[in-house]
Scaffold this motif. Sequence first.
Motif, PDB file in Angstrom:
ATOM      1  N   SER A  28       0.629  -5.356   1.838  1.00 51.01           N
ATOM      2  CA  SER A  28       0.560  -5.193   0.382  1.00 51.01           C
ATOM      3  C   SER A  28       1.762  -4.457  -0.186  1.00 51.01           C
ATOM      4  O   SER A  28       1.984  -4.459  -1.400  1.00 51.01           O
ATOM      5  CB  SER A  28      -0.710  -4.424   0.011  1.00 51.01           C
ATOM      6  OG  SER A  28      -0.582  -3.032   0.339  1.00 51.01           O
ATOM      7  N   ASN A  29       2.526  -3.772   0.689  1.00 55.68           N
ATOM      8  CA  ASN A  29       3.676  -2.958   0.268  1.00 55.68           C
ATOM      9  C   ASN A  29       3.275  -1.818  -0.673  1.00 55.68           C
ATOM     10  O   ASN A  29       4.089  -1.322  -1.446  1.00 55.68           O
ATOM     11  CB  ASN A  29       4.757  -3.820  -0.399  1.00 55.68           C
ATOM     12  CG  ASN A  29       5.417  -4.763   0.582  1.00 55.68           C
ATOM     13  OD1 ASN A  29       5.698  -4.376   1.713  1.00 55.68           O
ATOM     14  ND2 ASN A  29       5.636  -5.988   0.164  1.00 55.68           N
ATOM     15  N   LYS A  30       2.016  -1.409  -0.594  1.00 55.92           N
ATOM     16  CA  LYS A  30       1.525  -0.318  -1.439  1.00 55.92           C
ATOM     17  C   LYS A  30       1.368   0.995  -0.662  1.00 55.92           C
ATOM     18  O   LYS A  30       0.951   2.002  -1.224  1.00 55.92           O
ATOM     19  CB  LYS A  30       0.185  -0.704  -2.056  1.00 55.92           C
ATOM     20  CG  LYS A  30       0.268  -1.853  -3.047  1.00 55.92           C
ATOM     21  CD  LYS A  30      -1.103  -2.189  -3.620  1.00 55.92           C
ATOM     22  CE  LYS A  30      -1.021  -3.330  -4.626  1.00 55.92           C
ATOM     23  NZ  LYS A  30      -2.363  -3.678  -5.172  1.00 55.92           N
ATOM     24  N   VAL A  31       1.709   0.980   0.627  1.00 57.96           N
ATOM     25  CA  VAL A  31       1.537   2.171   1.459  1.00 57.96           C
ATOM     26  C   VAL A  31       2.835   2.492   2.185  1.00 57.96           C
ATOM     27  O   VAL A  31       3.736   1.648   2.292  1.00 57.96           O
ATOM     28  CB  VAL A  31       0.404   1.981   2.495  1.00 57.96           C
ATOM     29  CG1 VAL A  31      -0.929   1.733   1.812  1.00 57.96           C
ATOM     30  CG2 VAL A  31       0.733   0.852   3.471  1.00 57.96           C
ATOM     31  N   TRP A  38       0.025   3.447   7.876  1.00 50.87           N
ATOM     32  CA  TRP A  38      -1.027   3.979   7.017  1.00 50.87           C
ATOM     33  C   TRP A  38      -2.403   3.664   7.580  1.00 50.87           C
ATOM     34  O   TRP A  38      -3.265   4.537   7.649  1.00 50.87           O
ATOM     35  CB  TRP A  38      -0.869   3.379   5.614  1.00 50.87           C
ATOM     36  CG  TRP A  38      -1.893   3.891   4.629  1.00 50.87           C
ATOM     37  CD1 TRP A  38      -1.790   4.995   3.837  1.00 50.87           C
ATOM     38  CD2 TRP A  38      -3.165   3.310   4.342  1.00 50.87           C
ATOM     39  NE1 TRP A  38      -2.916   5.139   3.061  1.00 50.87           N
ATOM     40  CE2 TRP A  38      -3.792   4.112   3.353  1.00 50.87           C
ATOM     41  CE3 TRP A  38      -3.849   2.186   4.816  1.00 50.87           C
ATOM     42  CZ2 TRP A  38      -5.057   3.824   2.835  1.00 50.87           C
ATOM     43  CZ3 TRP A  38      -5.114   1.902   4.305  1.00 50.87           C
ATOM     44  CH2 TRP A  38      -5.703   2.721   3.327  1.00 50.87           C
ATOM     45  N   GLU A  44      -0.826  10.066   4.019  1.00 55.00           N
ATOM     46  CA  GLU A  44      -0.860  10.529   2.639  1.00 55.00           C
ATOM     47  C   GLU A  44      -0.682  12.040   2.530  1.00 55.00           C
ATOM     48  O   GLU A  44      -0.068  12.526   1.562  1.00 55.00           O
ATOM     49  CB  GLU A  44      -2.150  10.057   1.969  1.00 55.00           C
ATOM     50  CG  GLU A  44      -2.199   8.530   1.891  1.00 55.00           C
ATOM     51  CD  GLU A  44      -3.255   7.999   0.933  1.00 55.00           C
ATOM     52  OE1 GLU A  44      -3.846   8.813   0.182  1.00 55.00           O
ATOM     53  OE2 GLU A  44      -3.477   6.767   0.923  1.00 55.00           O
ATOM     54  N   ALA A  92      -2.995  -3.601   4.474  1.00 49.39           N
ATOM     55  CA  ALA A  92      -2.408  -2.494   3.724  1.00 49.39           C
ATOM     56  C   ALA A  92      -0.885  -2.542   3.795  1.00 49.39           C
ATOM     57  O   ALA A  92      -0.202  -2.401   2.778  1.00 49.39           O
ATOM     58  CB  ALA A  92      -2.921  -1.168   4.269  1.00 49.39           C
ATOM     59  N   SER A  93      -0.344  -2.743   5.002  1.00 45.14           N
ATOM     60  CA  SER A  93       1.110  -2.821   5.150  1.00 45.14           C
ATOM     61  C   SER A  93       1.668  -4.041   4.434  1.00 45.14           C
ATOM     62  O   SER A  93       2.719  -3.977   3.787  1.00 45.14           O
ATOM     63  CB  SER A  93       1.497  -2.851   6.630  1.00 45.14           C
ATOM     64  OG  SER A  93       1.134  -1.649   7.274  1.00 45.14           O
TER      65      SER A  93
END
Length: 515
Positions: free
Chosen positions: A357-360, A127, A135, A354-355
Amino acid sequence: MASLGCNSEPQSDSVSPFNINPLDPQEFRRQGHLIIDFLADYYQNVANYPVLSKVEPGYLPKSLPISAPLNPEPIETILQDVKEHIIPGLTHWQSPNFLAYFPAANSTASFLGEMLSTGFNVIGFSWIASPAATELESLVMDWLGEILKLPKAFLFSGNGGGVLQGTTCEAILCTLVAARDQKLCQIGRENIDKLVVYGSDQTHSAFQKAAQIAGINPKNFRAIKTTKSSSFGLSPDSLESTIQLDIEKGLIPLFLCATVGTTSTTAIDPLGSLCDVAKDYGLWVHVDSAYAGNACICPEFRHFIDGVESADSFSFNAHKWLLTNLDCCCLWVKDPSALIKSLSTYPEFLRNKASDSNKVVDYKDWQISLSRKFRALKLWLVLRSYGMNNLRNFVRKHVKLAKSFEELVCLDKRFEVLVPRNFAMVCFRVSLSAIAKKMYDNSYKHVCEDCANELNRELLDSINDSGVVYMSHAMVEGVFVIRCAIGATLTEEQHVLMAWKVVQEHADAILNKYW
């Protein structure tokens, strides 16, 4: 003798100054216009080229220099060589008379999307590497999934998700590896030699290659026989009996590759009943609909993938019939974590907040390679530029043309259609009765399939050697059939009528030559 200064040595090619700007905007603009004009002229004239190249093996080294140039050459000179030496060596997949294999439909929107993708040249493995690339891909895959009426479990809006692979070969391999690792976690990695995978004798050879790469014992690859009586679809009873025999041998069933629209005949495997059998024995079910999945955007064809709700993964190739140039294989999975567990690597140099965070979504963990193109951009342009109504009508037009071709075949009593036409491909041949009438005064018993196969092979070679049209073939239950696959972007009714005229003329010549 005076000593030599540090600048007195002659400069070699390896240290000469780099005196061009490879991304000069004005030169990019000028050369870009030349390329666009060149390709526009190509498309305008592509119907006039022999569809199948006439060159002999090894032709190109005789026409081009054997070494790369030391100094720059103008684009005009290079394009002249393309015209004189490259185009004659092309098989023209974009010709309206290309009726072989399956289509590779292209479009202005796809071409422009590819230009944008190439121009940005981002490498969206994660991401953070290009948020828009990730996205947009997730968004477009949900768009398409909704258009296909896939269960929500396959979509990001559910608990699943979609990814753009290069080809069906990659889609099958990724899902097979995920299934393999899930099973080995249960039974122990030392038991990999016991795993068995299943398809039919009509399943694409990509499945066998994937099994080899995934480490499946070649002895444990099952290509279950199909028959004309079932229109070459895989029988659930045959699948179950094969599985039971394997279990009796101490083997472990792993994976079923079901097909909607096989390459040889566009046969349809009965998904619902196959999934019922597979689930009883714990198999991962992948549905390969590389060609026919494109047609399923039309409500009247959607029923061909009924039962997909019980599968684990589903794929089709937008680069076949959805006006999106190669490569663009759409793969959906119900359980992305299965892919990620098998395909993920996370070296330090790729770590980011970002990676972590496990949100992407990091698509590198959904595919074989690390690097990946911004494929979603061209698919997005196609969907937006033409809209679903036009894309559906594009498919419907080809189906209608194939139906017309099928009717012409049926009107000529010398020919027969070997299998039911499901989409836009017709499988036909000169019939045994026509050969019998010519050879033995209507006595079938003297006509063998080998004789009929040889005649039809000769007919196909003759048709293709003409350069006017290009068709391909398949062998089904020992029968040689000619495949007429309609789907090129530029194909219209006049091209189909002309193709049938060519078939008849060459059949006349061959039948009259022998008898």
